[in-house]
Design an enzyme around this catalytic site. Sequence first.
Site, short mmCIF file in Angstrom:
data_model
loop_
_atom_site.label_atom_id
_atom_site.label_comp_id
_atom_site.label_asym_id
_atom_site.label_seq_id
_atom_site.Cartn_x
_atom_site.Cartn_y
_atom_site.Cartn_z
N VAL A 132 0.82 -1.22 0.00
CA VAL A 132 0.00 0.00 0.00
C VAL A 132 0.85 1.26 0.00
O VAL A 132 0.46 2.28 -0.60
CB VAL A 132 -0.97 -0.01 1.19
N CYS A 133 2.02 1.24 0.65
CA CYS A 133 2.90 2.42 0.65
C CYS A 133 3.22 2.85 -0.78
O CYS A 133 3.11 4.03 -1.14
CB CYS A 133 4.20 2.13 1.40
N ASN A 134 3.64 1.89 -1.59
CA ASN A 134 3.99 2.20 -2.97
C ASN A 134 2.77 2.65 -3.75
O ASN A 134 2.84 3.57 -4.58
CB ASN A 134 4.61 0.98 -3.64
#
Length: 225
Positions: A156-158
């Site tokens: 999810v960060c990316n």
Amino acid sequence: MRELNVVISGFDHYNGVEVNPAVEVPKAIAEQGLGVSSAPDDPLEQVAVTVHAVSIPVSFAKAWPTLKETIEATKPNIVIATGLKHAARGVMLERCATNLMDAIKPDADNVIPRREPIDPNGPAAYWTRLPLRSILNDFTDDSIPATLSSDAGTFVCNSLFYNLLNWTATQERVLGGFVSFPPVVPAHSSQHGLPLDQQIAAGRDVVREAVRYYLKPSSSDILIA
């Protein structure tokens, strides 16, 4: 005096994490401000910076819409997304967002995308728009352990990082980037991570240098490779 808006986001919950720097750092900077600069002729002295903190879910479907809602409400000049990297020894400055979702664990919605593009019509990747060289120089001056990270993974960060830069690409002039914090540990701990006050100081350095770069762009401030 010129006014600038900055949005700093962090993910709101990580399983097994008691103190989440991606929540605490943005919150502290929004509440306490950037502090007073001691450098002569610092452009920060000529601008009023308002920092807005927002916590977002660890969700492929909801992370970007939640951040975008805050962006639309505050009209920021700079957007800095943050997250937590469990294995990091220090602060990690993310250089690249890739157009790929490839999870090996579920997100907050129990979704596990496998080798899917974030935007089927988007480019393969985006480079950060933050002045990484200047930020690293500040980290060195403040004795903050840090490193460059080639990318923010495929979770999810990316996905959030990519969507942010995909959006900034359509704006006339908005800076955006992603910073990964390590776990919060006590001072002088032998564990991987940094004390919270040191991570807050790092967050302030990131915001200060992003604002300076926004006010006076310079190619010497950029470091992506």
